[in-house]
Design a protein around this motif. Structure first.
Motif, PDB file in Angstrom:
ATOM      1  N   LYS A 134     102.630   3.027  60.831  1.00  0.00           N
ATOM      2  CA  LYS A 134     103.072   1.734  61.353  1.00  0.00           C
ATOM      3  C   LYS A 134     102.252   0.596  60.759  1.00  0.00           C
ATOM      4  O   LYS A 134     102.672  -0.561  60.785  1.00  0.00           O
ATOM      5  N   ALA A 135     101.073   0.934  60.247  1.00  0.00           N
ATOM      6  CA  ALA A 135     100.219  -0.054  59.590  1.00  0.00           C
ATOM      7  C   ALA A 135     100.665  -0.217  58.135  1.00  0.00           C
ATOM      8  O   ALA A 135     100.716   0.764  57.383  1.00  0.00           O
ATOM      9  N   ARG A 136     100.973  -1.428  57.752  1.00  0.00           N
ATOM     10  CA  ARG A 136     101.494  -1.690  56.407  1.00  0.00           C
ATOM     11  C   ARG A 136     100.530  -1.234  55.324  1.00  0.00           C
ATOM     12  O   ARG A 136     100.948  -0.688  54.298  1.00  0.00           O
ATOM     13  N   GLN A 137      99.231  -1.421  55.557  1.00  0.00           N
ATOM     14  CA  GLN A 137      98.264  -1.050  54.522  1.00  0.00           C
ATOM     15  C   GLN A 137      98.223   0.447  54.304  1.00  0.00           C
ATOM     16  O   GLN A 137      97.928   0.921  53.195  1.00  0.00           O
ATOM     17  N   VAL A 138      98.528   1.233  55.334  1.00  0.00           N
ATOM     18  CA  VAL A 138      98.567   2.691  55.187  1.00  0.00           C
ATOM     19  C   VAL A 138      99.767   3.100  54.341  1.00  0.00           C
ATOM     20  O   VAL A 138      99.662   3.973  53.471  1.00  0.00           O
ATOM     21  N   VAL A 139     100.912   2.466  54.595  1.00  0.00           N
ATOM     22  CA  VAL A 139     102.118   2.755  53.802  1.00  0.00           C
ATOM     23  C   VAL A 139     101.871   2.422  52.337  1.00  0.00           C
ATOM     24  O   VAL A 139     102.166   3.223  51.439  1.00  0.00           O
ATOM     25  N   GLU A 140     101.323   1.246  52.075  1.00  0.00           N
ATOM     26  CA  GLU A 140     101.058   0.836  50.693  1.00  0.00           C
ATOM     27  C   GLU A 140     100.048   1.773  50.035  1.00  0.00           C
ATOM     28  O   GLU A 140     100.199   2.136  48.855  1.00  0.00           O
ATOM     29  N   ALA A 141      99.027   2.181  50.781  1.00  0.00           N
ATOM     30  CA  ALA A 141      98.013   3.086  50.233  1.00  0.00           C
ATOM     31  C   ALA A 141      98.615   4.452  49.919  1.00  0.00           C
ATOM     32  O   ALA A 141      98.274   5.076  48.896  1.00  0.00           O
ATOM     33  N   PHE A 142      99.511   4.921  50.783  1.00  0.00           N
ATOM     34  CA  PHE A 142     100.135   6.223  50.548  1.00  0.00           C
ATOM     35  C   PHE A 142     100.935   6.219  49.249  1.00  0.00           C
ATOM     36  O   PHE A 142     100.811   7.139  48.427  1.00  0.00           O
ATOM     37  N   TRP A 143     101.758   5.203  49.032  1.00  0.00           N
ATOM     38  CA  TRP A 143     102.582   5.173  47.817  1.00  0.00           C
ATOM     39  C   TRP A 143     101.744   4.899  46.574  1.00  0.00           C
ATOM     40  O   TRP A 143     102.104   5.315  45.475  1.00  0.00           O
ATOM     41  N   GLN A 144     100.615   4.237  46.753  1.00  0.00           N
ATOM     42  CA  GLN A 144      99.663   4.082  45.636  1.00  0.00           C
ATOM     43  C   GLN A 144      99.081   5.437  45.265  1.00  0.00           C
ATOM     44  O   GLN A 144      98.945   5.772  44.079  1.00  0.00           O
ATOM     45  N   PHE A 145      98.735   6.220  46.270  1.00  0.00           N
ATOM     46  CA  PHE A 145      98.242   7.579  46.053  1.00  0.00           C
ATOM     47  C   PHE A 145      99.313   8.430  45.373  1.00  0.00           C
ATOM     48  O   PHE A 145      99.041   9.124  44.381  1.00  0.00           O
ATOM     49  N   GLU A 146     100.535   8.378  45.883  1.00  0.00           N
ATOM     50  CA  GLU A 146     101.634   9.174  45.323  1.00  0.00           C
ATOM     51  C   GLU A 146     101.898   8.814  43.870  1.00  0.00           C
ATOM     52  O   GLU A 146     102.186   9.682  43.044  1.00  0.00           O
ATOM     53  N   LEU A 157      87.999  12.890  34.583  1.00  0.00           N
ATOM     54  CA  LEU A 157      87.353  11.649  35.008  1.00  0.00           C
ATOM     55  C   LEU A 157      88.161  10.957  36.114  1.00  0.00           C
ATOM     56  O   LEU A 157      88.575   9.800  35.982  1.00  0.00           O
ATOM     57  N   PRO A 158      88.406  11.648  37.223  1.00  0.00           N
ATOM     58  CA  PRO A 158      89.268  11.079  38.265  1.00  0.00           C
ATOM     59  C   PRO A 158      88.761   9.762  38.836  1.00  0.00           C
ATOM     60  O   PRO A 158      89.565   8.898  39.214  1.00  0.00           O
ATOM     61  N   SER A 159      87.434   9.576  38.902  1.00  0.00           N
ATOM     62  CA  SER A 159      86.912   8.327  39.446  1.00  0.00           C
ATOM     63  C   SER A 159      87.297   7.124  38.596  1.00  0.00           C
ATOM     64  O   SER A 159      87.262   5.983  39.066  1.00  0.00           O
ATOM     65  N   ILE A 160      87.671   7.398  37.340  1.00  0.00           N
ATOM     66  CA  ILE A 160      88.104   6.327  36.442  1.00  0.00           C
ATOM     67  C   ILE A 160      89.625   6.367  36.257  1.00  0.00           C
ATOM     68  O   ILE A 160      90.320   5.375  36.467  1.00  0.00           O
ATOM     69  N   MET A 161      90.145   7.544  35.867  1.00  0.00           N
ATOM     70  CA  MET A 161      91.559   7.666  35.540  1.00  0.00           C
ATOM     71  C   MET A 161      92.465   7.647  36.776  1.00  0.00           C
ATOM     72  O   MET A 161      93.641   7.280  36.694  1.00  0.00           O
ATOM     73  N   ALA A 162      91.925   8.069  37.926  1.00  0.00           N
ATOM     74  CA  ALA A 162      92.747   8.138  39.144  1.00  0.00           C
ATOM     75  C   ALA A 162      92.147   7.282  40.256  1.00  0.00           C
ATOM     76  O   ALA A 162      92.328   7.571  41.438  1.00  0.00           O
ATOM     77  N   ARG A 163      91.451   6.219  39.874  1.00  0.00           N
ATOM     78  CA  ARG A 163      90.731   5.404  40.863  1.00  0.00           C
ATOM     79  C   ARG A 163      91.653   4.841  41.940  1.00  0.00           C
ATOM     80  O   ARG A 163      91.353   4.929  43.134  1.00  0.00           O
ATOM     81  N   LYS A 164      92.786   4.293  41.546  1.00  0.00           N
ATOM     82  CA  LYS A 164      93.700   3.708  42.533  1.00  0.00           C
ATOM     83  C   LYS A 164      94.269   4.774  43.471  1.00  0.00           C
ATOM     84  O   LYS A 164      94.409   4.554  44.672  1.00  0.00           O
ATOM     85  N   GLY A 165      94.592   5.920  42.890  1.00  0.00           N
ATOM     86  CA  GLY A 165      95.128   6.995  43.701  1.00  0.00           C
ATOM     87  C   GLY A 165      94.114   7.506  44.712  1.00  0.00           C
ATOM     88  O   GLY A 165      94.451   7.764  45.873  1.00  0.00           O
ATOM     89  N   LEU A 166      92.864   7.657  44.281  1.00  0.00           N
ATOM     90  CA  LEU A 166      91.819   8.137  45.179  1.00  0.00           C
ATOM     91  C   LEU A 166      91.515   7.115  46.275  1.00  0.00           C
ATOM     92  O   LEU A 166      91.250   7.487  47.427  1.00  0.00           O
ATOM     93  N   THR A 167      91.571   5.840  45.919  1.00  0.00           N
ATOM     94  CA  THR A 167      91.362   4.789  46.920  1.00  0.00           C
ATOM     95  C   THR A 167      92.474   4.816  47.961  1.00  0.00           C
ATOM     96  O   THR A 167      92.225   4.706  49.171  1.00  0.00           O
ATOM     97  N   GLY A 168      93.713   4.968  47.488  1.00  0.00           N
ATOM     98  CA  GLY A 168      94.840   5.053  48.408  1.00  0.00           C
ATOM     99  C   GLY A 168      94.729   6.269  49.310  1.00  0.00           C
ATOM    100  O   GLY A 168      94.986   6.181  50.517  1.00  0.00           O
TER     101      GLY A 168
END
Length: 435
Positions: A134-146, A157-168
């Motif tokens: 229900k929280a918009r930031q969670v929805v946005e983070a989930f699709w960023q991860f996906e 090098l996931p901390s570099i190559m997958a940084r946005k996904g890991l943050t989400g």
């Protein structure tokens, strides 16, 4: 995996044999490894997951318990009906919001609208009143991860190559952890209660239950929206015939199955647990992998006829409207939901959701593309986690209330049902009777 021997199987007969050998040609060990990598679970949680992962020592352990918990919650019956009712009401609310106040047309981006509406409907039905989505930031983070799953899976090098996904992922996991600590699962669906109880009973800490749940969310959300989008774009020219939709509509269900056949890109995978002679002639070496790509099978003209590469919305209808060149493929040739012991347990809920969204939409609204023609976008950028191809671009459409129904209030009711819509060969009466 790099350096690992791989066997590709595209023959229906061999695939059916493989499905009958779940201990020798196993899926759970592969799923467990990828689940831990995708979800970022702790070493302790992974160790628990790997205990009796394939059920070789009986039906115990986190892996076996999870499969059983999901099947019990998602089979046709009371638990699934409860999820379906919440889903339908959420879809109805999304459709209410589409009605333009002045009674005129409204422009929307179809794929984005479907993703938003289906994400809300699915998560409300599964996670209950305290749904973290229900929280918009969670929805946005989930699709960023996906959107960054492939980089996470590659693991370079996931901390570099997958940084946005890991943050989400971290954002969604934190939301799930708060949800579980607040007892949100206690007011949720039987599915969510079963999953939480299964993890807790097997000694999984809440932090890792939250991490595993992001994998559950992937399974729930990734494929339903593109399947619904495919139904709309592929079939809107013929859906005008659905205005008199009553209790059944074989054209709609056939269109849905054809979208899954035509747009599926899933691959069933198995790990060879010991040297195995397949069909008396093919030696599969221990620790190698077996892949069964559904797209190859779904486009096989020997199974589906000479127009297998064409989209035919009437292909799955009993007889009416099928072109003479169409061929009735064996039920087992349709593998959009996999097959055998690892057949997708959520297929009934996904089917109900897609058919509900499309039928409710068509009953209430007229929809025309701004371009003047329904055309499926390219799908070259589809995510690795997807079974159904995702559109590379969106489609702008004009939506207006059907003439004569402007301003009307709509109400949808879902009755109890334990009937099975046979969307997979394993759901047919013939399969279940052993015929």
């Amino acid at each position: 995996m790099p350096g690992q021997k791989m066997y590709i199987v595209t023959t229906l007969g061999l695939i059916q044999i493989i499905q009958k050998m779940p201990k020798l040609l196993a899926f759970p060990p592969i799923e467990a490894k990828f689940a831990s990598q995708i979800c970022g679970t702790s070493a302790e949680a992974h160790e628990i997951l790997m205990k009796n992962v394939n059920g070789d020592e009986g039906s115990w352990g986190l892996s076996m318990d999870t499969y059983e918990a999901m099947r019990a919650a998602l089979k046709p019956g009371t638990a699934l009906d409860s999820m379906n009712r919440l889903m339908v009401q959420s879809v109805a609310a999304s459709l209410d919001s589409l009605a333009a106040k002045d009674g005129k047309s409204r422009k929307i981006h179809l794929s984005s609208w479907l993703r938003h509406s289906i994400t809300a409907a699915t998560t409300n039905s599964v996670y209950g009143p305290q749904n973290p989505f229900k929280a918009r930031q969670v929805v946005e983070a989930f699709w960023q991860f996906e959107n960054n799953l492939m980089s996470i899976l590659v693991g370079i090098l996931p901390s570099i190559m997958a940084r946005k996904g890991l943050t989400g992922r971290a954002t969604v996991v934190k939301a799930f952890e708060s949800y579980f600590l607040a007892g949100g699962h206690k007011q949720a669906s039987v599915l969510m209660q079963n999953r939480f109880d299964t993890g807790a009973r097997n000694g999984i800490a809440i932090k890792d239950i939250a991490r595993f749940e992001i994998g559950g969310a992937l399974a729930l959300l990734v494929n339903t929206a593109p399947a619904t989008f495919g139904c709309c774009c592929s079939s809107m020219p013929i859906l005008v015939f659905l205005r008199s939709l009553k209790s059944t509509c074989p054209l709609l269900t056939s269109t849905f199955q054809e979208v899954l056949r035509y747009r599926s890109m899933g691959t069933s995978v198995r790990q060879v647990t010991k040297d195995t002679l397949l069909d008396g002639q093919w030696l599969l070496k221990k620790d190698s992998m077996v892949q069964m790509p559904s797209r190859v099978l779904h486009s096989d003209s020997s199974l589906w006829g000479p127009e297998a590469h064409e989209f035919n919305p009437r292909r799955f209808m009993k007889s009416e409207g099928q072109p003479t060149k169409s061929k009735r493929a064996p039920a087992a040739a349709f593998r959009a939901f996999g097959g055998g012991s690892t057949l997708c347990p959520g297929r009934h809920f996904a089917t109900n959701e897609v058919l509900a969204v499309v039928s409710m939409f068509v009953m209430r609204y007229e929809m025309v593309p701004l371009s003047g023609k329904w055309t499926l976008p390219t799908v070259e950028k589809s995510n690795a986690a997807s079974v159904i191809m995702e559109p590379d671009t969106d489609v702008e459409v004009l939506v207006s209330q059907r003439e004569g129904y402007e301003g009307d209030r709509w109400s949808f009711e879902l009755k109890d049902s334990d009937e099975i819509f046979a969307v997979a060969a394993e759901d047919t009466a013939e399969y279940q009777s052993g015929a």
